[in-house]
Design an enzyme around this catalytic site. Structure first.
Site, PDB file in Angstrom:
ATOM      1  N   HIS A   1       0.860  -1.180   0.000  1.00  0.00           N
ATOM      2  CA  HIS A   1       0.000   0.000   0.000  1.00  0.00           C
ATOM      3  C   HIS A   1       0.898   1.233   0.000  1.00  0.00           C
ATOM      4  CE1 HIS A   1      -2.863   2.953   1.676  1.00  0.00           C
ATOM      5  NE2 HIS A   1      -3.844   2.122   1.335  1.00  0.00           N
TER       6      HIS A   1
ATOM      7  N   ASP B   1       2.846  -4.524   8.103  1.00  0.00           N
ATOM      8  CA  ASP B   1       1.594  -3.773   7.961  1.00  0.00           C
ATOM      9  C   ASP B   1       0.446  -4.769   8.045  1.00  0.00           C
ATOM     10  OD1 ASP B   1      -0.632  -2.372   7.155  1.00  0.00           O
ATOM     11  OD2 ASP B   1       0.107  -1.902   5.151  1.00  0.00           O
TER      12      ASP B   1
ATOM     13  N   GLN C   1      -4.804  -5.192   6.787  1.00  0.00           N
ATOM     14  CA  GLN C   1      -5.757  -6.086   6.139  1.00  0.00           C
ATOM     15  C   GLN C   1      -5.798  -7.478   6.755  1.00  0.00           C
ATOM     16  OE1 GLN C   1      -8.013  -5.448   3.900  1.00  0.00           O
ATOM     17  NE2 GLN C   1      -7.412  -3.340   3.477  1.00  0.00           N
TER      18      GLN C   1
ATOM     19  N   LYS D   1     -10.834  -1.295   9.969  1.00  0.00           N
ATOM     20  CA  LYS D   1     -10.851  -2.520   9.170  1.00  0.00           C
ATOM     21  C   LYS D   1     -11.113  -3.752  10.030  1.00  0.00           C
ATOM     22  CE  LYS D   1      -7.577  -0.505   5.858  1.00  0.00           C
ATOM     23  NZ  LYS D   1      -8.495  -0.217   4.748  1.00  0.00           N
TER      24      LYS D   1
ATOM     25  N   CYS E   1      -4.658   2.461  -3.776  1.00  0.00           N
ATOM     26  CA  CYS E   1      -3.395   2.923  -3.166  1.00  0.00           C
ATOM     27  C   CYS E   1      -2.271   1.918  -3.385  1.00  0.00           C
ATOM     28  CB  CYS E   1      -3.567   3.218  -1.678  1.00  0.00           C
ATOM     29  SG  CYS E   1      -4.614   4.656  -1.350  1.00  0.00           S
TER      30      CYS E   1
END
Length: 412
Positions: free
Chosen positions: A128, A205, A208, A231, A369
């Site tokens: 991202h 990261d 998600q 999220k 993104c």
């Protein structure tokens, strides 16, 4: 592993927990398939936030009156809840506005002081923008560079290619746990092992991942792990940086202001211990409380049960989408998460999304993104359907019917 559709999964009961799903959109039943952008919020989260504002709203850490005591207890209780959920120490849970701010915090407070000319930061080609741009900014300032490991045609990471990019110049590694565009689940445990063998710090990261996979921060071994509440069925504008205690203790503050100090004088100031050192100003109390309520909700459902349902729906959806004339799936890696990105031959993603919207189907269109990833596949944009705990085969049926209509309209 193959997942048959499971009639025992309490789909309708779960949907009833999310008030927004009961509405009609464009006169049609709402099929919400934009969960990679943000998940909807269960009533338990909405009520927890409302209850805080109705009964306990006050600034934390600063007063001894009853409301302030309640607010502080709930706020710090949320930190304890988050730490337990991810198996971290409470001192390792830094509150941020989300994954983006958490990554920037690490870029500027941890990595920037260490970087020198010629150093390299290793990422992947599926990151991202929020896991690319902060590294580029600090690299440009220090004369370092950002390298991206290749992505294979099916959307999986070229792990051997990634390893070949490791060198004595590699100063830092950042990797997405689950790709927001492809659904690819990266081999983060293997990446961390390779990095640790070379003494290279790693940031994962997890924006998600956390709503779909169990994350044990202590066992994983990453130096930093980031997440966003919105999220994970929680409120927008709130998230966390999970950071190894020894890393956080060695880092200087990033933002200055109230509540992040030990002492202040015009001759100089000293800093609070982590995590408070990184939490300047009045915090988002309701955000913390809302995320804690979301974790309670997810834990009650069970992440394994949620993941199994999402995989069942993904396996139901994949062959049905492949039957649509001119549709190309982008990202087909084995073991991927519940994300379906695709292009329709001769149609712009925005036009496809607009037609789906008229049929009550909410998806995301654009580059998500991940512009470098779009370039890798030779497309400017995709249409993306993404799954959550409240999605079922009826959502896919509605999506597929709408896509057939889009094919007819766009080719007529």
């Amino acid at each position: 592993m193959s997942y048959g559709l499971d009639s025992s999964y309490p789909l309708e009961r779960i949907r009833a927990d999310f008030p927004i799903l009961a509405q009609m959109v464009r006169g049609k039943r709402l099929a919400y398939l934009d969960n990679a952008a943000t998940t909807q919020k269960p009533r338990a989260v909405i009520e927890a936030i409302s209850r805080y504002y109705e009964t306990s709203n006050a600034n934390v850490h600063r007063a001894v009156h009853e409301l302030a005591e309640r607010a502080t207890t709930q706020y710090e209780g949320a930190r304890d809840r988050i730490a337990r959920f991810f198996n971290a120490q409470r001192e390792e849970v830094v509150f941020t506005r989300g994954s983006t701010e958490a990554i920037n915090l690490v870029a500027y407070s941890f990595l920037r002081p260490l970087l020198k000319a010629g150093d390299e930061i290793l990422v992947t080609g599926m990151e991202h923008h929020s896991n690319i741009v902060p590294w580029q900014l600090v690299a440009a300032e220090r004369g370092a560079s950002v390298l991206a490991a290749p992505v294979l045609d099916d959307g999986s990471l070229d792990f051997e290619g990634w390893k070949k990019l490791l060198s004595e110049r590699t100063r830092f590694i950042a990797v997405v746990h689950v790709s927001n565009t492809l659904g690819t689940v990266n081999p983060v445990a293997e990446i961390i092992r390779e990095a640790q063998a070379r003494g290279i710090p790693v940031l994962v990261d997890g924006a998600q991942a956390v709503a779909h996979l169990p994350v044990d921060f202590a066992a994983l071994g990453a130096d930093f792990y980031t997440l966003s509440a919105h999220k994970l069925y929680g409120p927008t504008g709130f998230g966390c940086l999970l950071g190894r205690r020894e890393r956080l203790e060695a880092m200087p503050p990033w933002h200055g202001g109230g509540d992040m100090i030990k002492t202040v004088s015009f001759a100089g100031s000293t800093w609070a211990e982590p995590p408070y050192r990184f939490e300047a100003g009045t915090p988002d109390m309701a955000g913390a409380i809302g995320l804690a309520a979301a974790l309670d909700y997810v834990e009650a459902l069970g992440l394994e049960q949620i993941a199994a349902q999402e995989h069942r729906v993904l396996e139901y959806a994949t062959p049905r989408l492949r039957e649509i004339p001119g549709l190309r799936l982008i990202g087909t890696a084995t073991g991927k998460g519940g994300i379906l990105s695709f292009v329709l031959e001769g149609a712009h993603a925005q036009d496809v999304g607009s037609i789906l919207d008229m049929e009550g189907v909410a998806v995301r269109t654009g580059h998500h993104c991940t512009m470098p990833l779009m370039a890798r596949y030779g497309v400017s944009a995709t249409t993306r359907a993404s799954l959550a705990c409240y999605n079922g085969e009826d959502d896919i049926d509605q999506l597929v019917a709408a896509l057939h209509k889009a094919v007819r309209l766009l080719r007529s």
